[in-house]
Structures are given as structure tokens and as C-alpha cells.
Design a protein around this motif. Sequence first.
Motif, PDB file in Angstrom:
ATOM      1  N   ASN A  79      17.431   8.555  16.192  1.00 45.08           N
ATOM      2  CA  ASN A  79      16.981   7.233  16.631  1.00 45.08           C
ATOM      3  C   ASN A  79      17.729   6.839  17.895  1.00 45.08           C
ATOM      4  O   ASN A  79      18.781   7.398  18.214  1.00 45.08           O
ATOM      5  N   ASP A  96      11.639   5.761  21.463  1.00 46.05           N
ATOM      6  CA  ASP A  96      11.918   6.083  20.060  1.00 46.05           C
ATOM      7  C   ASP A  96      10.776   5.625  19.162  1.00 46.05           C
ATOM      8  O   ASP A  96      10.345   6.346  18.253  1.00 46.05           O
ATOM      9  N   ASP A  97      10.244   4.440  19.422  1.00 52.03           N
ATOM     10  CA  ASP A  97       9.252   3.826  18.531  1.00 52.03           C
ATOM     11  C   ASP A  97       7.812   4.069  18.966  1.00 52.03           C
ATOM     12  O   ASP A  97       6.891   3.435  18.441  1.00 52.03           O
ATOM     13  N   THR A 325      19.205  11.157  12.236  1.00 56.14           N
ATOM     14  CA  THR A 325      18.512  10.537  11.109  1.00 56.14           C
ATOM     15  C   THR A 325      18.924  11.188   9.792  1.00 56.14           C
ATOM     16  O   THR A 325      19.471  12.293   9.763  1.00 56.14           O
ATOM     17  N   ASP A 366      18.605   1.389  13.353  1.00 53.67           N
ATOM     18  CA  ASP A 366      18.559   2.798  13.761  1.00 53.67           C
ATOM     19  C   ASP A 366      19.633   3.648  13.092  1.00 53.67           C
ATOM     20  O   ASP A 366      19.548   4.879  13.129  1.00 53.67           O
ATOM     21  N   LYS A 495       7.585   3.493  12.681  1.00 53.01           N
ATOM     22  CA  LYS A 495       7.402   4.360  13.843  1.00 53.01           C
ATOM     23  C   LYS A 495       6.082   5.107  13.751  1.00 53.01           C
ATOM     24  O   LYS A 495       5.351   5.222  14.740  1.00 53.01           O
TER      25      LYS A 495
END
Length: 530
Positions: A79, A96-97, A325, A366, A495
Motif C-alpha cells: 500500500n 494505489d487505489d 500487505t 494502509d 480498491k
Amino acid sequence: MKFIKSILIAILMVVISSCKDEFIETEPQGTILEDNYYQSEEQMFRGLIAAYDPLQWTFSQGAWSSSVMLGEIRSDNANAGGDPSDGDQPGWQAIDDFLNTSLTLESEAFWKKGWWGVYRANLIINNDDFSSDAVEEYKAEAKFLRAFYHFDMFRIFGPVPVLDHVVLENEYRELKRASLNEVFEFITTDLEEAIPLLPDQKYTGSLAGRVSKTTAQALLGKVYLYWADMSNDDPALFDQAATHLNSVITSGQYQLLDDYHQLFAFGVKNTEESVFEIQHTNAVPADWGGQEFIDGNMITQLCGIRGLCSDHPEYNAGWGFLLPTESLYSHFLNDDEYRRTASIVSVEELEAQGCNIDMGEQNTSDFDGYWQIKYANYKDYTAPNGGDINLQKDPNQPVIRYADVLLMYAEALERGNGSAGEAMEYVDMVRERAAGPGDNSGDFRSTQQLMADEGMNLLEAIWYERRAEFACEGDRWFDIVRSDRVQNSLFTAQKAGNLDPGQIFLPIPQRDIDNTGGSLTEYPSADLFN
């Protein structure tokens, strides 16, 4: 390696008389201009070094332009991170998103970096005013660089224009995306023409970082692997990839470093495993005004551990980006701890070392409890000639390691017309090293055992290895894109909800769309991949 950082200025003076305006024409004040520069081996070599320079850029256009960050943060490996507000580096939060647009500054940064590299390479390749054996080798290096920049731009933006010469303003207005096949034909031709002219032996010592024949063969193998994967799994193209990767293996110039933990240890550069490695230095003073003139690897500070106690024996605190992650942490199987602990560190592991973490500094949306440590923010970094230490930490960026060559070769064999048994032998080399140095390396499950125990087929075993071996190095996103494995199930629900199959690549910057009157499209159309 010193890089050219010069500004050539021509001055036009305007003198206003009492009766009328007179424009006085003057000769340029500089005596060396682009039009008359490349007239000697030394000047051609300086131009070549300038073409290498954009490889180092990790900050451009006021934004971070690291392929390591893109390849991890865009994927399920990491993230964005940053401060608790979730507003730190909004462009990277958007990437990222899956919410980034053509106005996101990071697109401009990557676009500028790639095309400046191509432009500088073309200045060398297309110069016919001076020639010698050395210059022909420089041109071959420049062809490698032109191929690499086009390949990197393809991985980021999808099919991009093919530029084999310096493009002037009127021509730029008419640029269009090439097709996938046109891009890959251009890249492979450049590399195939460069290979016979490059030196057989890899460069070492003060010349480390320059490309040799095997460097180009490794990149050519990687390019064919991508081309095959994105051309409906074309076995003939996989066979081409295998041929060139095998040339690297049989050269005998590379071997796996015995201890995986040493690959990213402080001060370790250009090991026997390094096939292509971007060089960084702390010798050139830097500040925030320089951007492209910064020769340090700026992601070291950016992606260091946020909220770290000040008395940690090895690390300084960083700014907390590129947060691994839970998905990546859990990817490592129980017998793969040695490789995991060289890549990722957890809150619990740091606290067991006696170092408390300020959890109030973490970006809670995150943060899954982990940080990357391949680009660890070591306390031992220095800025010997002054400047901002945060900008001058100098770990190199491995682009192609020998482990990558072995795993790509195994994949090419499996997906082409090669032998599955031979492919497993090369995966086993990587797995054996992953178990640990010395005697520990013999205590590993073979690829065949891994497949039986975990219910994997050979390709899945190779993909397992790639994600574990290159965790936090920037390959993950590009691997899952090329193999059409980008799917909602890889990401969090939020996401995944933003994932648009038509917007897998970064969009071309709006400024360049506007400058071409829309002939450059924001995203590539589906027909470009046929």
C-alpha cells in the motif's frame, strides 16, 4: 559515475533607440552547442553517460518516479502508506487505489523520465559526424538504453510511440501510440543490433553499471517473455525468450549470491548476481531544488520505517511509504522464512529487538503491520560532500538479477516447447539459495515437492517463486499485468471496486494529450494489443 548536467544558453539582446526599435543579432555566447558537440570519442562518451542519467531519477516533475514503488504499490504487494492523514503524496494514494488520472503528477514524472532517456540515446545513435570502434560500442550501449526506456514506458503506459530519432515540436503534435507488436519489434531489433557490438564480459569496478552483451541478452529474453505472454501465450516467442536467457546462463559470468540476506545489505553493490543494476551515489551534494540532478536513491528515506525508535541499532526512521500487505506477508510459506525476513519486518519483530514503534504515526488505512527492508534506511548512510542526507542515500537498484534470469528461463521453457524437468532444475537453484547460506541451503523442498505439497502446477510454482524472490523490488505489478492475472480478488474490496480493466496502465499526462491535439490517447485501445 558522473553525469552531464549542463545548460547551454543563447542570448538575444534587444536595444531600444530613441527613434525606433532595433534588433541587434548576436552570436551565441556558448561555444559548444548540441549541433556541434559530438565530434570526438570523449564527447560521444559524455553523451552516452547523459543517456544513462535518467535511469537514476527517482524524483521528477515534483513527484516520485520510482519503478520499484510503482511495481509494488500498484499491486497486491504493498500500500502507499505515508502519514496518518492519508493525504501524504496524494498521487501515490491515487495510484494505489486505482483512482489516478491523466492529471496525476506521477504520470508526468514517469513520462518525462522515459522520453528524456530516449532523446539522449537518440542523440548518440543518430550522430554520423564521428566514428571509431569505441563510438560504435557507445552507440550499441545507447541502443540498449533506447530499448530499455521504451520497454519501461510500455510496462507503465502500455503501447507508446516508437521514437527512433529526435522528435521536433511539429512532429510531436502528430505522435500516436504504436501497437504492441510495433513496440516489441522495435525494442527487440535495437537489442539484437546492439548485442554483437557490446563487450563479451560484464563491466566491474568503476565501470560497473555499464551494459555488456549478456546484459542485453537478459533484457531481450525478458522482452520476449512479455511479448509472448501478451500475444496469447505464443510458444514461438517463449522459445525466443528461452534462447536469449540461456545465452546468459551459459556465459558462466553470473551466479547466485550464497546469502539472500546480503543482496540488499548496507554497501553491497554489483555482486556476482547483478546482471543490470542502476547505479546511485552519495558523492554529489543534493537539495530539493535539484530533482533530476539528485544521484542518490531517494526511496530509501521515503520507504523507511515510520515511527521507528531513535535507538534502533541499524535503522533510522523513514517516511513510511511502500507498506507491505498482509497478502504479501502471508504469501511466504513456512519454510520460506529466510527470504521473508530479508524483505519484510513486522511490528512484533522490531519490538522483540527492543524498539517500540509510534503507532500514532502510521497511516492506519494502509498499514498492515509491516515495512519493507530491502531498501532499509541504514544509519550508516552518509553525505560526505554535504547536502541533504535524506536525498543522498545510495543503494543501487537491481533491475535484473541472475535469479530473475533463472526463473524467466524456467517459465519460458514451461510455456514454450522446452522441458518441464529442465525448468524445475532452474527453479530449484533459486529455491535452494532461498533456504539460507551454507549447510542450510541443502534443507529445502524441491520444486516437485513444492508442487505436490501445495497443490501447484509448475507455472504456479514459478509464479510463487517470483513473488517471494522479488518481493519489494518492483516486479509484482508488471508480472501480473503481463500474465493477465490482475483481478478483483487480489485486492481489498475498496480498491477492487475502483479497478477498471480498461485503465490497467497509467494514463498519458493530460499536458501531452493536449499538446498532440488528442492524437495521444489517455489509455491504449484494445485494438493496439492485436
